[in-house]
Write an enzyme that holds these catalytic residues in place. Structure first.
Site, mmCIF file in Angstrom:
data_model
loop_
_atom_site.group_PDB
_atom_site.id
_atom_site.type_symbol
_atom_site.label_atom_id
_atom_site.label_comp_id
_atom_site.label_asym_id
_atom_site.label_seq_id
_atom_site.Cartn_x
_atom_site.Cartn_y
_atom_site.Cartn_z
ATOM 1 N N TYR A 13 -88.060 -30.307 32.491
ATOM 2 C CA TYR A 13 -88.079 -30.036 30.828
ATOM 3 C C TYR A 13 -89.355 -29.206 30.693
ATOM 4 C CZ TYR A 13 -90.094 -31.709 26.477
ATOM 5 O OH TYR A 13 -90.499 -31.883 25.048
ATOM 6 N N LYS B 224 -89.176 -25.754 28.144
ATOM 7 C CA LYS B 224 -90.068 -25.301 27.174
ATOM 8 C C LYS B 224 -90.921 -24.073 27.191
ATOM 9 C CE LYS B 224 -89.093 -28.404 24.126
ATOM 10 N NZ LYS B 224 -88.423 -28.172 22.979
ATOM 11 N N SER C 5 -94.693 -28.413 24.038
ATOM 12 C CA SER C 5 -95.098 -29.625 24.422
ATOM 13 C C SER C 5 -96.223 -29.221 25.482
ATOM 14 C CB SER C 5 -94.227 -30.281 25.457
ATOM 15 O OG SER C 5 -94.647 -31.128 26.293
HETATM 16 P P1 NAD Z 1 -85.354 -36.093 18.906
HETATM 17 O O1 NAD Z 1 -84.467 -36.228 20.008
HETATM 18 O O2 NAD Z 1 -85.550 -37.281 18.255
HETATM 19 O O3 NAD Z 1 -85.004 -34.931 18.092
HETATM 20 C C1 NAD Z 1 -84.189 -34.093 18.633
HETATM 21 C C2 NAD Z 1 -83.014 -33.534 17.686
HETATM 22 O O4 NAD Z 1 -82.369 -32.440 18.111
HETATM 23 C C3 NAD Z 1 -82.053 -34.944 17.561
HETATM 24 O O5 NAD Z 1 -81.699 -35.033 16.329
HETATM 25 C C4 NAD Z 1 -80.893 -34.352 18.402
HETATM 26 O O6 NAD Z 1 -79.764 -34.905 18.175
HETATM 27 C C5 NAD Z 1 -80.727 -32.968 18.251
HETATM 28 N N1 NAD Z 1 -80.287 -32.269 19.350
HETATM 29 C C6 NAD Z 1 -80.339 -32.364 20.574
HETATM 30 N N2 NAD Z 1 -79.707 -31.324 21.264
HETATM 31 C C7 NAD Z 1 -78.856 -30.643 20.301
HETATM 32 C C8 NAD Z 1 -78.158 -29.473 20.417
HETATM 33 N N3 NAD Z 1 -77.839 -28.883 21.479
HETATM 34 N N4 NAD Z 1 -78.031 -28.880 19.059
HETATM 35 C C9 NAD Z 1 -78.259 -29.319 17.754
HETATM 36 N N5 NAD Z 1 -79.197 -30.499 17.800
HETATM 37 C C10 NAD Z 1 -79.631 -31.177 18.906
HETATM 38 O O7 NAD Z 1 -86.904 -35.523 19.568
HETATM 39 P P2 NAD Z 1 -88.157 -35.565 18.799
HETATM 40 O O8 NAD Z 1 -89.020 -36.551 19.499
HETATM 41 O O9 NAD Z 1 -87.921 -35.407 17.261
HETATM 42 O O10 NAD Z 1 -88.534 -34.032 19.396
HETATM 43 C C11 NAD Z 1 -88.332 -32.710 18.789
HETATM 44 C C12 NAD Z 1 -88.625 -31.613 19.579
HETATM 45 O O11 NAD Z 1 -90.213 -31.896 19.819
HETATM 46 C C13 NAD Z 1 -87.989 -31.494 20.743
HETATM 47 O O12 NAD Z 1 -87.908 -30.129 21.075
HETATM 48 C C14 NAD Z 1 -88.778 -32.114 21.873
HETATM 49 O O13 NAD Z 1 -88.811 -31.337 23.251
HETATM 50 C C15 NAD Z 1 -90.169 -31.680 21.265
HETATM 51 N N6 NAD Z 1 -91.506 -32.490 21.766
HETATM 52 C C16 NAD Z 1 -91.327 -33.960 21.678
HETATM 53 C C17 NAD Z 1 -92.314 -34.680 22.016
HETATM 54 C C18 NAD Z 1 -92.152 -36.196 21.780
HETATM 55 O O14 NAD Z 1 -92.941 -36.850 22.794
HETATM 56 N N7 NAD Z 1 -91.440 -36.831 20.918
HETATM 57 C C19 NAD Z 1 -93.415 -34.106 22.659
HETATM 58 C C20 NAD Z 1 -93.455 -32.763 22.894
HETATM 59 C C21 NAD Z 1 -92.681 -31.935 22.269
#
Ligand code: NAD
Ligand code: UDP
Length: 336
Positions: A148, A152, A124
């Site tokens: 958070y 990361k 991120s």
């Molecule tokens: P999201 O919450 O929709 O997807 C994350 C998935 O991981 C979910 O399906 C959740 O059920 C699963 N999950 C959570 N904990 C878990 C565990 N302990 N074991 C197995 N599965 C687990 O989020 P997203 O927006 O799709 O984000 C995906 C990744 O991208 C994350 O790592 C997030 O930190 C990163 N990210 C997201 C954003 C954003 O704004 N959406 C920005 C920067 C980085």
């Protein structure tokens, strides 16, 4: 390639599955459904006209994860699974370190003895912290401010050190800016639980009548209209970046900013959404949100130069696709 996709049922994961399958990869999703529902994978499967294989598993369950990895024998992993709410990370630091850091360590342990030579990691832009200059390039110092962001950054370091110790492998760290939008079909999209933390899903819920008005967090920033500026990126563009990353360098660790390079203010976003949805978005200016910075945007030229990836979809498409998804699914996946 056989690609293990942790967190593949989530917002970015489902959109990435579509691009992976279109590119001929063979994914297996591992997800605990902590922040997603199996219905998202069913719908993704309908879009690509095949069943998406998945295993319900928490990435912290080492024995179960190891068994899945031994059986599937992935050639690559895209590691999305994680907790992602900045505010919540301050209240539940142990959970964030456990899932985001221990979960990553567990994954590496589970991959031992498999064919996996390449890992793409969801990081991120928050790892940079308060900007010393903008746009951020990948050489900008990292000073993560929230729990958070710290998790990361730690996971980035763990993966980098793992790659160093395993020189035949490749790690690609993707530092996402602000993902928004939805698949053009309006069948999959972002479905936050409870009150949305992020701007775009909040605006969409106001537009569809689930919330009365948006609160704009501060109009006294040093930005053109005083509201916060961010680099929003369409989730389908972001999804393509993962496919590009899988095809990149054979060995070594590479870090890429994944954004558009263009910043939009909160008022820009409201205006663009109103245009896309043909309705007005009531809002009220309120105080700044703790921890927010005035502006951030990416220098995404490294991804263009080395991955051949660049964002193609603009603000109008980000807003229109969000609106189509929200209008068709006012209660998200729960509506079905
Ligand atoms: P999201 O919450 O929709 O997807 C994350 C998935 O991981 C979910 O399906 C959740 O059920 C699963 N999950 C959570 N904990 C878990 C565990 N302990 N074991 C197995 N599965 C687990 O989020 P997203 O927006 O799709 O984000 C995906 C990744 O991208 C994350 O790592 C997030 O930190 C990163 N990210 C997201 C954003 C954003 O704004 N959406 C920005 C920067 C980085
Ligand atoms: N924002 C806002 N009202 C909201 C949510 C967000 O004014 O209900 C603002 C926030 O202050 C920031 C921008 O919108 O300037 C993007 O916020 P978001 O939480 O989506 O992304 P992040 O701040 O994590 O980059």
């Amino acid at each position: 390639m056989r690609v293990l996709v942790t967190g593949g049922a989530g917002y970015i994961g489902t959109h990435t599955l579509i691009e992976l399958i279109a590119a001929g990869h063979e994914p297996l999703v591992v997800d605990s459904f902590a922040n997603s529902v199996p219905e998202a994978l069913v719908r993704t499967g309908e879009l690509v006209q095949r069943t998406i294989p998945f295993a319900e598993c928490d990435v912290r369950e080492r024995a179960a994860l190891r068994a899945i990895c031994a059986d599937f024998n992935p050639e690559a992993v895209i590691h999305f699974a994680g907790l992602k709410a900045v505010g919540e990370s301050e209240e539940r630091p142990r959970d964030y370190y456990d899932v985001n850091v221990s979960g990553t360590l567990n994954l590496l342990a589970a991959l031992e003895g498999t064919a996996c030579k390449r890992i793409v990691f969801s990081s991120s832009a928050t790892v940079y912290g308060v900007p010393q200059y903008l746009p951020y390039d990948e050489a900008h110092p990292c000073a993560p401010a929230s729990v958070y962001a710290k998790t990361k950054h730690m996971a980035e370091n763990i993966l980098t050190d793992w790659q160093c110790a395993n020189p035949q492998t490749a790690v690609t760290v993707l530092r996402y800016f602000n993902p928004v939008g939805a698949h053009g079909s309006a069948r999959i999209g972002e479905d936050p639980q409870g009150i949305p933390n992020n701007l775009m899903p909040f605006i969409a819920q106001v537009a569809v009548g689930r919330r009365d008005r948006l609160m704009v967090f501060g109009d006294d920033y040093d930005t053109p209209d005083g509201t916060g500026v961010r680099d929003y990126i369409h989730v389908s563009d972001l999804a393509r970046a993962h496919v590009a990353a899988l095809g990149a360098a054979q060995t070594g660790t590479e870090v890429f900013n994944i954004g558009t390079g263009t910043g939009y203010s909160v008022l820009d976003m409201i205006g663009a959404f109103e245009k896309a949805a043909g309705c007005s978005i009531p809002y009220r200016i309120t105080g700044r949100r703790a921890g927010d910075i005035a502006a951030m945007q990416a220098d995404a030229s490294r991804a263009a130069d080395l991955l051949g990836w660049r964002a193609e979809l603009g603000l109008a498409q980000m807003c229109a696709s969000t609106w189509h998804w929200q209008r068709a699914n006012p209660q998200g996946y729960n509506g079905e």
